[in-house]
Design a protein around this motif. Structure first.
Motif, PDB file in Angstrom:
ATOM      1  N   MET A  74      59.125  48.972  42.094  1.00 26.03           N
ATOM      2  CA  MET A  74      58.854  48.217  40.979  1.00 26.03           C
ATOM      3  C   MET A  74      59.463  46.683  41.481  1.00 26.03           C
ATOM      4  N   ALA A  75      58.457  46.042  40.984  1.00 27.60           N
ATOM      5  CA  ALA A  75      58.872  44.312  41.673  1.00 27.60           C
ATOM      6  C   ALA A  75      60.160  43.860  40.566  1.00 27.60           C
ATOM      7  N   GLU A  76      60.594  42.774  41.319  1.00 23.25           N
ATOM      8  CA  GLU A  76      61.838  42.433  40.684  1.00 23.25           C
ATOM      9  C   GLU A  76      61.386  41.414  39.379  1.00 23.25           C
ATOM     10  N   TYR A  77      60.339  40.849  39.473  1.00 27.00           N
ATOM     11  CA  TYR A  77      59.818  40.086  38.236  1.00 27.00           C
ATOM     12  C   TYR A  77      58.679  40.375  37.650  1.00 27.00           C
ATOM     13  N   THR A  78      58.218  40.688  36.393  1.00 25.35           N
ATOM     14  CA  THR A  78      57.087  40.860  35.837  1.00 25.35           C
ATOM     15  C   THR A  78      56.696  39.623  34.904  1.00 25.35           C
ATOM     16  N   LEU A  79      55.564  39.362  35.078  1.00 25.51           N
ATOM     17  CA  LEU A  79      54.916  38.254  34.176  1.00 25.51           C
ATOM     18  C   LEU A  79      53.862  38.603  33.480  1.00 25.51           C
ATOM     19  N   TYR A  80      54.024  38.590  32.070  1.00 21.66           N
ATOM     20  CA  TYR A  80      52.864  38.749  31.226  1.00 21.66           C
ATOM     21  C   TYR A  80      51.967  37.679  31.628  1.00 21.66           C
ATOM     22  N   ALA A  81      50.769  37.824  31.790  1.00 19.78           N
ATOM     23  CA  ALA A  81      49.721  36.743  31.986  1.00 19.78           C
ATOM     24  C   ALA A  81      48.396  36.882  31.825  1.00 19.78           C
ATOM     25  N   PHE A  82      47.429  36.051  31.904  1.00 18.35           N
ATOM     26  CA  PHE A  82      46.103  36.256  32.229  1.00 18.35           C
ATOM     27  C   PHE A  82      45.423  35.266  32.577  1.00 18.35           C
ATOM     28  N   LYS A  83      44.316  35.309  33.562  1.00 12.62           N
ATOM     29  CA  LYS A  83      43.888  34.231  34.397  1.00 12.62           C
ATOM     30  C   LYS A  83      43.593  32.818  33.931  1.00 12.62           C
ATOM     31  N   GLU A  84      43.228  32.856  32.376  1.00 17.17           N
ATOM     32  CA  GLU A  84      42.796  31.500  31.670  1.00 17.17           C
ATOM     33  C   GLU A  84      43.809  30.756  31.409  1.00 17.17           C
ATOM     34  N   SER A  85      44.967  31.201  31.559  1.00 24.91           N
ATOM     35  CA  SER A  85      46.420  30.599  30.845  1.00 24.91           C
ATOM     36  C   SER A  85      46.850  29.592  31.994  1.00 24.91           C
ATOM     37  N   GLY A  86      46.749  28.279  31.852  1.00 25.47           N
ATOM     38  CA  GLY A  86      47.487  27.510  32.619  1.00 25.47           C
ATOM     39  C   GLY A  86      49.226  27.420  32.518  1.00 25.47           C
ATOM     40  N   ASN A  87      49.524  27.821  31.496  1.00 24.71           N
ATOM     41  CA  ASN A  87      50.917  27.873  31.323  1.00 24.71           C
ATOM     42  C   ASN A  87      51.562  29.313  31.746  1.00 24.71           C
ATOM     43  N   ALA A  88      50.554  30.516  31.929  1.00 23.77           N
ATOM     44  CA  ALA A  88      51.277  31.377  32.732  1.00 23.77           C
ATOM     45  C   ALA A  88      51.008  31.120  34.285  1.00 23.77           C
TER      46      ALA A  88
ATOM     47  N   TRP B   7      57.163  40.013  42.680  1.00 30.24           N
ATOM     48  CA  TRP B   7      56.784  39.792  41.273  1.00 30.24           C
ATOM     49  C   TRP B   7      55.263  40.726  41.064  1.00 30.24           C
ATOM     50  N   GLN B   8      55.119  40.986  39.859  1.00 30.36           N
ATOM     51  CA  GLN B   8      53.790  41.511  39.614  1.00 30.36           C
ATOM     52  C   GLN B   8      53.318  40.968  38.134  1.00 30.36           C
ATOM     53  N   ALA B   9      52.085  41.035  37.935  1.00 28.84           N
ATOM     54  CA  ALA B   9      51.491  40.460  36.668  1.00 28.84           C
ATOM     55  C   ALA B   9      51.035  41.723  35.860  1.00 28.84           C
ATOM     56  N   ARG B  10      51.500  41.624  34.563  1.00 29.06           N
ATOM     57  CA  ARG B  10      51.063  42.465  33.460  1.00 29.06           C
ATOM     58  C   ARG B  10      49.926  41.524  32.772  1.00 29.06           C
ATOM     59  N   PHE B  11      48.737  42.081  32.955  1.00 25.20           N
ATOM     60  CA  PHE B  11      47.508  41.550  32.089  1.00 25.20           C
ATOM     61  C   PHE B  11      47.931  41.617  30.550  1.00 25.20           C
TER      62      PHE B  11
ATOM     63  N   LEU C 217      45.924  34.899  39.034  1.00 23.50           N
ATOM     64  CA  LEU C 217      46.086  35.709  37.755  1.00 23.50           C
ATOM     65  C   LEU C 217      45.246  36.938  37.356  1.00 23.50           C
ATOM     66  N   PRO C 218      45.724  37.860  36.639  1.00 26.92           N
ATOM     67  CA  PRO C 218      44.725  39.036  36.342  1.00 26.92           C
ATOM     68  C   PRO C 218      43.732  38.808  35.244  1.00 26.92           C
ATOM     69  N   ASP C 219      42.677  39.460  35.469  1.00 25.37           N
ATOM     70  CA  ASP C 219      41.863  39.476  34.182  1.00 25.37           C
ATOM     71  C   ASP C 219      41.464  40.848  33.650  1.00 25.37           C
ATOM     72  N   GLY C 220      42.229  41.699  33.822  1.00 30.96           N
ATOM     73  CA  GLY C 220      42.100  43.014  33.209  1.00 30.96           C
ATOM     74  C   GLY C 220      41.032  43.820  33.705  1.00 30.96           C
ATOM     75  N   ALA C 221      40.226  43.367  34.622  1.00 24.69           N
ATOM     76  CA  ALA C 221      39.026  44.131  35.219  1.00 24.69           C
ATOM     77  C   ALA C 221      39.858  45.443  36.216  1.00 24.69           C
ATOM     78  N   GLY C 222      39.154  46.417  35.897  1.00 26.52           N
ATOM     79  CA  GLY C 222      39.389  47.746  36.649  1.00 26.52           C
ATOM     80  C   GLY C 222      40.813  48.367  36.033  1.00 26.52           C
TER      81      GLY C 222
END
Length: 208
Positions: free
Chosen positions: A1-15, A29-33, A203-208
Motif C-alpha cells: 500500500m502506498a504511503e500517501y493516498t490522495l482523493y482526487a479527480f482529473k478535472e480538479s486543479g486543487n487536487a 502515493w496513489q490516487a483514489r478516484f 489524475l484519475p478519471d475513473g475509467a476502467g
C-alpha cells in the motif's frame, strides 16, 4: 500500500496541486478516484467519513487526514523537506502567495472554468465578471514574475505549485499565454521539472 493516498479527480486543479507535489517530490502515493460529477462529494457518506466540507482533494497519510490544498502542500513540504522555505521570511512569503492564489486566482479561475466548461446555460454576465477577475489576478502574477524565476523563493516552492494548479487547463478558459510572457516562461520551468505531467495524465478519471 502506498504511503500517501490522495482523493482526487482529473478535472480538479486543487487536487492537481497536491498530486503534482507528490509526483515531483518522488513520493510513494496513489490516487483514489472521487466521482465528483456524479455527486460523490455531496453524499452523506463522503461528508461523514472523508471530508465534512464535501470537497476534494483529501490526503491520507497514516492516521493523518487533511483537506484544503494549501494545508496539504504545507504538510507535504514539512514531511518531505521539499519545496519549502529556508527561513521565516520565505515561509511568510510562501504563505502570502498561497493565500493570494486561493482567494484571488484559483477562486475565480476555477469557478469561471467550471461554469464555462461544465455547466450549460450560465448567464454570460456572470462569466464576464468571473473572467475579468481572473484576468486581473493573472495581471498581478505577470507583473510579479517579470524578472524572476519563481513566485516566493529563488527556487520552486509550494507557492508555485498552488498557483499553477489551474493554469494548465488554459484551453478550457481561453487564455493566450503570449499575452503573459512571464507566466508563460514560468509555466515552462514547471513543465521542465522531472516528473511533471498534465493534470489529465496525472489524475484519475475513473475509467476502467
Amino acid at each position: 500500500m502506498a504511503e500517501y493516498t490522495l482523493y482526487a479527480f482529473k478535472e480538479s486543479g486543487n487536487a492537481y496541486k497536491a498530486a503534482l507535489f507528490l509526483e515531483l517530490a518522488g513520493c510513494d502515493w496513489q490516487a483514489r478516484f472521487v466521482d465528483f460529477f456524479n455527486g460523490e462529494t455531496r453524499s452523506p457518506d463522503f461528508r461523514e467519513t472523508v471530508n465534512e466540507m464535501g470537497e476534494a482533494p483529501v490526503l491520507i497519510h497514516g492516521d493523518v487526514k487533511l483537506t484544503q490544498s494549501g494545508v496539504i502542500l504545507d504538510y507535504l513540504s514539512q514531511q518531505t523537506g521539499k519545496f519549502g522555505a529556508a527561513n521565516d521570511v520565505e515561509r511568510r512569503d510562501i504563505l502570502r502567495w498561497t493565500l493570494w492564489d486561493n482567494h484571488k486566482l484559483t477562486s475565480y479561475t476555477a469557478t469561471y472554468r467550471f461554469l464555462k466548461q461544465f455547466v450549460a446555460g450560465t448567464d454570460p454576465t456572470v462569466l464576464e465578471f468571473l473572467r475579468g477577475r481572473m484576468i486581473a489576478a493573472l495581471s498581478v502574477l505577470e507583473k510579479h514574475l517579470t524578472g524572476r524565476a519563481w513566485v516566493a523563493t529563488d527556487q520552486i516552492s509550494t507557492a508555485d505549485l498552488s498557483i499553477c494548479g489551474y493554469l494548465f487547463f488554459e484551453t478550457e478558459f481561453e487564455v493566450d499565454w503570449a499575452d503573459y510572457p512571464a507566466i508563460a516562461a514560468w509555466r515552462e520551468r514547471i513543465k521542465a521539472m522531472p516528473g511533471w505531467q498534465h493534470p489529465y495524465e496525472l489524475l484519475p478519471d475513473g475509467a476502467g
